[in-house]
Scaffold this motif. Structure first.
Motif, PDB file in Angstrom:
ATOM      1  N   GLY A  77       0.785  -1.232   0.000  1.00 42.43           N
ATOM      2  CA  GLY A  77       0.000   0.000   0.000  1.00 42.43           C
ATOM      3  C   GLY A  77       0.816   1.281   0.000  1.00 42.43           C
ATOM      4  N   THR A  78       0.080   2.379  -0.153  1.00 44.12           N
ATOM      5  CA  THR A  78       0.671   3.728  -0.192  1.00 44.12           C
ATOM      6  C   THR A  78      -0.103   4.630   0.756  1.00 44.12           C
ATOM      7  N   LEU A  79       0.637   5.509   1.446  1.00 42.27           N
ATOM      8  CA  LEU A  79       0.034   6.475   2.373  1.00 42.27           C
ATOM      9  C   LEU A  79       0.234   7.878   1.835  1.00 42.27           C
ATOM     10  N   THR A 132       0.327  11.317   3.606  1.00 39.17           N
ATOM     11  CA  THR A 132       0.252  11.955   4.920  1.00 39.17           C
ATOM     12  C   THR A 132      -0.342  13.359   4.801  1.00 39.17           C
ATOM     13  N   LEU A 135      -6.868   7.194   7.787  1.00 42.99           N
ATOM     14  CA  LEU A 135      -6.272   6.749   9.049  1.00 42.99           C
ATOM     15  C   LEU A 135      -6.181   7.954   9.972  1.00 42.99           C
ATOM     16  N   LEU A 180      -2.135   6.024  12.075  1.00 41.19           N
ATOM     17  CA  LEU A 180      -0.947   6.245  11.232  1.00 41.19           C
ATOM     18  C   LEU A 180       0.322   5.944  12.024  1.00 41.19           C
ATOM     19  N   ARG A 195       0.879   2.288  12.461  1.00 41.23           N
ATOM     20  CA  ARG A 195       1.289   1.602  11.229  1.00 41.23           C
ATOM     21  C   ARG A 195       2.716   1.967  10.827  1.00 41.23           C
ATOM     22  N   GLU A 196       3.081   3.257  11.002  1.00 42.00           N
ATOM     23  CA  GLU A 196       4.414   3.731  10.577  1.00 42.00           C
ATOM     24  C   GLU A 196       5.038   4.536  11.723  1.00 42.00           C
ATOM     25  N   TYR A 244      -4.901   6.012   3.228  1.00 41.94           N
ATOM     26  CA  TYR A 244      -4.229   4.730   2.996  1.00 41.94           C
ATOM     27  C   TYR A 244      -4.856   4.071   1.767  1.00 41.94           C
ATOM     28  N   PRO A 256      -4.547   0.705  -0.122  1.00 38.55           N
ATOM     29  CA  PRO A 256      -3.908  -0.610   0.039  1.00 38.55           C
ATOM     30  C   PRO A 256      -3.392  -1.227  -1.258  1.00 38.55           C
ATOM     31  N   SER A 290       4.950   0.946   4.157  1.00 33.55           N
ATOM     32  CA  SER A 290       4.261   1.375   2.930  1.00 33.55           C
ATOM     33  C   SER A 290       5.030   2.517   2.267  1.00 33.55           C
ATOM     34  N   VAL A 301       5.290   6.266   1.129  1.00 32.23           N
ATOM     35  CA  VAL A 301       4.707   7.475   1.701  1.00 32.23           C
ATOM     36  C   VAL A 301       4.828   8.632   0.715  1.00 32.23           C
TER      37      VAL A 301
END
Ligand code: FAD
Ligand code: GLY
Length: 373
Positions: free
Chosen positions: A94-96, A98, A125, A130, A133-134, A146, A148, A244, A246
């Motif tokens: 996945g990719t976030l 922020t 998130l 967040l 998770r990170e 997020y 996925p 993931s 970011v």
């Protein structure tokens, strides 16, 4: 004179994917590359499969093409490994995106809504979720989007895997051969003139990345492809910095296999110059530090630059020349050529074969479209 069925101009990920999908249909192609395979944008890419993150709020034709292409990667990864022995490093964690400014929260929640309306997964998130998770991300975020299903691959390995698999199925590759012009007669492509002599063929596929406009111009055809330079750097760390990918305001950070992390990328329109500047690296480092402070403790690996092929309306050019029989374009993939390579390979192989098998409408990408900017 040598004769081939199809000549592909350009040995990047697009030319290699087309050769592969043509070979699967039993069509023999010759790739002509003036340097080494994947020596330009395709070797410089971060490898993200950002069908959702890269499109923002756009759910138009490029988004449709992108999500179709992304869906092809799991099976493709296995297929290419079996044929070529190359692992493309498909990672699906996945990719976030922020969000550190309260003024941006509504925009990104709107993006999630649009993604849901388009039938895609995306979730908000909270700051706590967040951080759980990170844990290495800077505190103070309002939250994050997020996504996925936006994963990544190792870009240079993807081109290598397509190219070796194509060769395995009958394609040929010649490096250090430059195509200088096309041989044309009675509105039919006859072949190409190259630094190694003339080669005759039935079809020419132009996928010379940011340089595609030069050959197209020879036909009086303004393809409108222009260069956008991007610089990146990579580091190696003792422990994983992220799980993931970011995206933040001015950079993205991609955790790669082998504890490598890629930080990208600058966006400099109009430049074919691949020098990496200190200003570019400084800009990326400052942005990366804002979101991932511990990046400064990682070990420097290397820096590089590549030239993205951009178009005026942001869509690639995919399809046959409107007048010249046997000439097809596949270029202008800008920030997403790695992601779009399997769909492009399939659709262009279909164009050459005179069939349509993907269910994706190619018309919005027509080379002679009226460009709205
Ligand atoms: P290229 O890879 O540039 O290949 C074209 C080839 O044609 C070159 O090798 C060139 O030498 C050859 N050529 C040119 N003229 C001739 C000639 N006359 N005769 C013979 N050969 C010729 N995309 C993603 O999907 N995900 C990403 O995360 C991503 N990150 C990126 C990060 C950076 C820093 C950059 C620069 C790009 C990134 N991209 C990404 C975009 C992606 O790299 C490009 O869209 C893609 O590589 C384009 O592929 P191509 O085959 O069209 O072009
Ligand atoms: N898609 C990432 C880049 O072009 O930098």
């Amino acid at each position: 004179m040598e004769r081939y069925d199809v000549v592909i101009v350009g040995g990047g990920v697009i030319g290699s994917a087309i050769a592969y999908f043509l070979a699967k249909l039993g069509r023999k192609a010759l790739i002509l590359e003036r340097e080494r395979m994947a020596s330009q944008a395709s070797g410089a890419a971060a490898g993200m499969l950002g069908a959702q993150i890269e499109m923002g709020l756009d759910t138009g034709p490029l988004f449709q093409l992108a999500r179709f292409s992304r869906s092809l990667f799991p099976e493709l990864s296995t297929e290419l490994r079996e044929l070529s022995g190359v692992d493309i490093g498909l990672t699906q964690k996945g990719t976030l995106r922020t969000v550190y400014r309260d003024t941006e929260v509504a925009h990104f929640q709107d993006m999630i809504k649009r993604q849901h309306e388009a039938g895609e997964k995306a979730e908000w998130l909270t700051a706590g979720e967040l951080a759980a998770r990170e844990p290495n991300l800077r505190e103070g975020a309002y939250g994050a989007v997020y996504i996925p299903q936006d994963g990544h691959v190792v870009a240079p390995e993807l081109t290598k895997a397509f190219a070796l698999s194509a060769v395995r199925l009958g394609a040929e590759i010649r490096e250090f051969v430059e195509v200088s012009s096309l041989m044309l007669k009675d509105y039919q492509v006859q072949g190409v003139l190259t630094s190694a002599g003339p080669i005759s063929c039935n079809h020419v596929i132009l996928c010379a990345g940011a340089w595609s406009g030069r050959l197209a111009a020879q036909l009086g055809f303004n393809l409108g492809v222009y260069p956008v330079k991007g610089e990146c750097f990579s580091v190696v760390s003792a422990r994983p910095l992220l799980t993931s990918t970011v995206f933040s305001d001015d950079c993205y950070i991609v955790p790669k296999p082998g504890l490598r992390t890629i930080i990208g990328a600058t966006v400099k329109p109009g430049s074919f110059n691949r020098q990496v500047t200190l200003a570019g690296i400084d800009q990326l480092l400052q942005s990366a530090k804002q979101v991932l402070p511990s990046i400064v403790d990682a070990e420097w690996e290397k820096a590089w630059a590549g030239i993205r092929p951009q178009t005026a309306d942001g869509l690639p050019y995919l399809g046959a020349h409107p007048d010249w029989q046997g000439l097809t374009f596949a270029t202008g993939h800008y920030r997403n050529g790695i992601l779009l390579s399997p769909a492009t390979g399939m659709m262009i192989a279909d164009v050459v074969n005179g069939v349509a098998t993907t269910g994706v409408d190619i018309h919005p990408f027509a080379p002679n479209r009226t460009v709205q900017v």
